[in-house]
Design an enzyme around this catalytic site. Structure first.
Site, short mmCIF file in Angstrom:
data_model
loop_
_atom_site.label_atom_id
_atom_site.label_comp_id
_atom_site.label_asym_id
_atom_site.label_seq_id
_atom_site.Cartn_x
_atom_site.Cartn_y
_atom_site.Cartn_z
N GLY A 11 57.21 62.92 46.46
CA GLY A 11 57.30 63.11 47.81
C GLY A 11 58.87 62.24 47.30
O GLY A 11 59.71 62.30 46.81
N ASP A 59 44.46 63.96 41.71
CA ASP A 59 44.35 63.59 43.27
C ASP A 59 43.52 61.94 42.38
O ASP A 59 42.82 61.95 42.74
CB ASP A 59 43.61 64.39 44.04
CG ASP A 59 43.30 64.68 45.58
OD1 ASP A 59 43.58 63.01 45.41
OD2 ASP A 59 43.40 65.16 46.11
N SER A 126 54.29 50.01 55.75
CA SER A 126 55.08 50.50 57.28
C SER A 126 55.59 49.47 58.41
O SER A 126 54.99 48.56 59.35
CB SER A 126 54.99 51.71 58.13
OG SER A 126 55.33 52.40 59.05
N TYR A 151 46.81 57.12 61.34
CA TYR A 151 47.91 56.72 60.15
C TYR A 151 47.78 55.09 60.08
O TYR A 151 48.42 54.62 59.29
CB TYR A 151 49.07 57.79 60.53
CG TYR A 151 50.46 57.00 59.15
CD1 TYR A 151 50.60 57.12 57.77
CD2 TYR A 151 51.25 56.58 60.16
CE1 TYR A 151 51.18 56.32 57.14
CE2 TYR A 151 52.57 55.76 58.94
CZ TYR A 151 52.31 55.95 57.58
OH TYR A 151 53.79 55.36 56.50
N LYS A 155 47.80 51.87 58.08
CA LYS A 155 48.38 50.86 56.45
C LYS A 155 47.88 49.33 56.37
O LYS A 155 48.04 48.82 55.78
CB LYS A 155 49.91 51.28 57.42
CG LYS A 155 50.25 52.12 56.53
CD LYS A 155 50.42 52.72 55.12
CE LYS A 155 51.74 53.94 54.56
NZ LYS A 155 51.28 53.87 53.52
N GLY A 299 53.73 57.57 72.45
CA GLY A 299 53.11 56.57 71.66
C GLY A 299 54.37 56.13 70.86
O GLY A 299 54.33 55.14 70.19
#
Ligand code: NAD
Ligand code: WQD
Length: 344
Positions: A11, A59, A126, A151, A155, A299
């Protein structure tokens, strides 16, 4: 030579980190299911470093397949866990997929750490956990706010899972790194960000607009309480960010932790507005950007940037690259993928 397992290593942030680990002399095993990246990225990494990482297409939602990686590589000394779904908007549409992927992957890794006696893990967190902070710059001690999305919630829950697990498993250590806004690409332009479809993030949208793939960049709001009215973020070069992971791994391997669950902010400490980013892009690349101001995006928060004092002093890391160099690297990468894929 330490062998590091990097999940999500093909990634965006993972691939840049694999490069820095290999250049630091470590051996790397990438685990990725290629749900948001391409196998080809391994060639980019090898071409930059002259070293080839191991690649396992697995996975992490599958426990036995995850264990299989540790059986095949019994000498793994630490893990960097990037693998996750990360699109805020999509997580609102598909919350269960986000909870399943992001939580189950972490749980399987923690189970494997116990079973195969791996002691160290670095986790990708994050700045989203801070929400709209009460005080700026935001320190690691700032309260965790209600997550604005599934999401963001994954975290927060993952950090809770890590903290609880570290209380119960003695002798293991975790470092959670809270990234602000990672942007840019490797200066070689051999690896970078590969957004699927229309990008949600600002910088890929800017480079695609300059490249003529998108007609016009929408600036989401110019009525915020900021000097030019547009929202402020802390944009951090992805190579600087990657280097912080090498530092964190060394801290774990050398047992320099102050507690077995540590948190560090990874940002530059400098807030820049959307309009400042646009102007810096135009100045550093010579490209004129077509943009217009539209309504605020639902948001979005007004401003957030990091207090980096703790990462500077305790981790011994600081961001080094300036915004113009970083935006140039994003542009060089955009040019490179455009010429390769012949995208229009
Ligand atoms: P990315 O999507 O480019 O990389 C994640 C990689 O994980 C992808 O290659 C994907 O194929 C893989 N993956 C996903 N689920 C998997 C699974 N179940 N098994 C195996 N592989 C799987 O994302 P990125 O931008 O490099 O982000 C890396 C991490 O950093 C993520 O955890 C993300 O939440 C976090 N983060 C990213 C940002 C950002 O703005 N990019 C900001 C803060 C935190
Ligand atoms: C940056 C600024 C937009 C696009 C997201 C996640 C966060 C973290 C990082 C993972 C904002 C403005 C954007 C556009 C614009 N990821 N913008 N026009 O929203 O700060 O953070 O990525 O953990 O969790 O929420 O990043 O790049 O989307 O936006 O004006 O077309 O650019 O409003 O002010 P954001 P972003």
């Amino acid at each position: 030579m330490a062998k590091i397992l990097v999940t999500g290593g093909t990634g965006y942030i993972g691939s840049h980190t694999v490069v820095e680990l290999l250049e630091d002399g470590m051996e790397v095993v990438i685990v990725d299911n290629l749900s948001n990246s391409e196998r080809e990225v391994v060639n980019g990494i090898t071409s930059i470093t002259g070293k080839e990482p191991h690649f396992e297409e697995v996975d992490l939602r599958e426990r036995n397949a995850t264990y299989g990686v540790f059986e095949k590589h019994p000498d793994i000394s630490a893990i960097i866990h990037f693998a996750a779904f990360k699109a805020v908007g999509e997580s609102v549409e598909k919350p269960l997929e986000y909870y399943e992927n992001n939580l189950l992957s972490l749980i399987h890794l923690l189970e494997a750490m116990k079973k195969f006696s791996v002691n160290h893990l670095v986790f990708s967190s994050s700045c989203t956990v801070y929400g709209e902070p009460d005080e700026l710059p935001v320190t690691e001690k700032a309260p965790i706010k209600n997550a604005g999305s599934p999401y963001g919630n994954t975290k927060q829950i993952c950090e809770d899972i890590l903290q609880d697990t570290m209380r119960s498993i003695k002798g293991k250590g975790v470092i959670s790194l809270r990234y602000f806004n990672p942007i840019g690409a490797h200066p070689s332009a051999k690896i970078g960000e590969l957004p699927l479809g229309v990008p949600n993030n600002l910088v890929p949208f800017i480079t695609q607009t300059a490249a003529g793939i998108r007609e016009c960049l929408s600036v989401f709001g110019d009525d915020y309480n900021t000097p030019d009215g547009s929202a402020i973020r802390d944009y951090i070069n992805v190579v600087d960010l990657a280097k912080a992971h090498v530092t964190a791994i060394r801290r774990l391997l050398n047992q320099k932790q102050k507690s077995n669950f540590e948190v560090f902010n990874l940002g530059t400490g400098r807030g820049l507005s959307v309009l400042e980013i646009i102007h810096a892009f135009e100045k550093s690349t010579g490209q004129k950007l077509n943009y217009k101001v539209v309504e605020r995006r639902e948001g979005d928060i007004e401003k957030v940037y990091a207090d980096t004092a703790y990462a500077n002093s305790e981790l011994g890391w600081r961001a080094e690259k300036g915004i113009e160099e970083t935006l140039q690297s994003a542009w060089k990468w955009e040019m490179n993928i455009r010429s390769k894929n012949n995208r229009t």
